[in-house]
Design an enzyme around this catalytic site. Structure first.
Site, PDB file in Angstrom:
ATOM      1  CG  HIS A   9      -0.330  -0.376   2.546  1.00  0.00           C
ATOM      2  ND1 HIS A   9       0.266  -1.361   2.845  1.00  0.00           N
ATOM      3  CD2 HIS A   9       0.254   0.596   3.517  1.00  0.00           C
ATOM      4  CE1 HIS A   9       0.745  -1.255   4.132  1.00  0.00           C
ATOM      5  NE2 HIS A   9       0.891  -0.093   4.564  1.00  0.00           N
ATOM      6  CB  CYS A  65       7.533  -1.585   0.533  1.00  0.00           C
ATOM      7  SG  CYS A  65       9.204  -1.524   0.958  1.00  0.00           S
ATOM      8  N   GLY A  70      11.939  -3.404   3.306  1.00  0.00           N
ATOM      9  CA  GLY A  70      11.188  -4.824   3.521  1.00  0.00           C
ATOM     10  C   GLY A  70      11.199  -5.589   2.309  1.00  0.00           C
ATOM     11  CG  HIS A  98      29.705  -2.945 -10.240  1.00  0.00           C
ATOM     12  ND1 HIS A  98      30.449  -1.992  -9.350  1.00  0.00           N
ATOM     13  CD2 HIS A  98      29.918  -2.329 -11.597  1.00  0.00           C
ATOM     14  CE1 HIS A  98      31.293  -1.155 -10.190  1.00  0.00           C
ATOM     15  NE2 HIS A  98      31.073  -1.573 -11.551  1.00  0.00           N
ATOM     16  CG  ASN A  99      25.968  -5.216  -7.023  1.00  0.00           C
ATOM     17  OD1 ASN A  99      25.315  -4.211  -7.209  1.00  0.00           O
ATOM     18  ND2 ASN A  99      26.800  -5.790  -6.327  1.00  0.00           N
ATOM     19  NE  ARG A 109       4.227   5.182   3.748  1.00  0.00           N
ATOM     20  CZ  ARG A 109       3.998   4.391   4.734  1.00  0.00           C
ATOM     21  NH1 ARG A 109       4.896   3.799   5.602  1.00  0.00           N
ATOM     22  NH2 ARG A 109       2.811   3.982   4.997  1.00  0.00           N
ATOM     23  NE  ARG A 132      36.270  -4.567 -10.520  1.00  0.00           N
ATOM     24  CZ  ARG A 132      35.891  -3.687 -11.599  1.00  0.00           C
ATOM     25  NH1 ARG A 132      36.123  -4.138 -12.676  1.00  0.00           N
ATOM     26  NH2 ARG A 132      35.364  -2.574 -11.194  1.00  0.00           N
ATOM     27  CG  HIS A 133      31.606  -6.510 -11.748  1.00  0.00           C
ATOM     28  ND1 HIS A 133      32.108  -5.859 -10.628  1.00  0.00           N
ATOM     29  CD2 HIS A 133      32.144  -5.636 -12.554  1.00  0.00           C
ATOM     30  CE1 HIS A 133      32.578  -4.875 -10.594  1.00  0.00           C
ATOM     31  NE2 HIS A 133      32.570  -4.548 -11.905  1.00  0.00           N
TER      32      HIS A 133
HETATM   33  C1  RB5 Z   1       4.364  -0.017   5.499  1.00  0.00           C
HETATM   34  O1  RB5 Z   1       3.766   0.694   6.727  1.00  0.00           O
HETATM   35  C2  RB5 Z   1       5.727   0.074   5.491  1.00  0.00           C
HETATM   36  O2  RB5 Z   1       6.226  -0.656   6.805  1.00  0.00           O
HETATM   37  C3  RB5 Z   1       6.410  -0.831   4.212  1.00  0.00           C
HETATM   38  O3  RB5 Z   1       6.004  -0.330   3.268  1.00  0.00           O
HETATM   39  C4  RB5 Z   1       7.949  -0.964   4.334  1.00  0.00           C
HETATM   40  O4  RB5 Z   1       8.327   0.495   4.401  1.00  0.00           O
HETATM   41  C5  RB5 Z   1       8.658  -1.931   4.987  1.00  0.00           C
HETATM   42  O5  RB5 Z   1       9.743  -1.920   4.853  1.00  0.00           O
END
Ligand code: RB5
Length: 144
Positions: A9, A65, A70, A98-99, A109, A132-133
């Site tokens: 969300h 997120c 997360g 590189h990765n 956010r 090297r990667h």
């Molecule tokens: C949701 O509130 C928030 O925890 C999630 O979007 C994220 O930032 C988690 O790592």
């Protein structure tokens, strides 16, 4: 090129924006949700995007997120997934070069829409440099 995209969300608004941006550039997008700002759990969406990559239905993934943290933690638990949290275009370029990252993670956010589009462009238009990667990425696979 098919890109699987997903968010919780807190990333929903930015996901919608990035999805529109990619479609306007002719990139095929597979949107696995979430589809509203109703509260959900980010691991569910990380798993779905990773499954699309692992099955070959998508070539690259994008996860969003609130902080990107997360989603990164969750996606990196999936075998074969190298998810990179990138807050700037240069991070996204280096994550590919590189990765050999196959999932771009962004922070809904913390990032504006324009910055997110530039970061997506850098990710999609950069390529693994090997050399090297290669050895280092192989060692990541050994940890799995
Ligand atoms: C949701 O509130 C928030 O925890 C999630 O979007 C994220 O930032 C988690 O790592």
């Amino acid at each position: 090129m098919k890109v699987a995209i997903g968010s919780d969300h807190a990333g929903y608004e930015l996901k919608e924006s990035v999805k529109g941006y990619l479609s306007s550039k002719g990139v095929e997008v597979l949107d696995i949700g979430t589809y509203s700002e109703e509260k959900v759990d980010y691991p569910d969406y990380a798993k779905k995007v990773c499954e699309k990559l692992r099955s070959g239905e998508a070539n690259l993934g994008i996860l969003i997120c609130g902080t990107g943290l997360g989603m990164s933690i969750a996606a990196n638990k999936c075998r074969g997934i190298r998810a990179a949290l990138c807050l700037y275009p240069d991070m996204a370029r280096l994550a590919r070069e590189h990765n050999n990252a196959n999932v771009l993670v962004m922070a809904g956010r913390l990032m504006g829409k324009e910055l997110a589009n530039w970061t997506v462009d850098a990710f999609l238009n950069s390529y693994f440099q090997g050399g090297r990667h290669e050895r280092r990425v192989k060692k990541l696979e050994e940890i799995e």
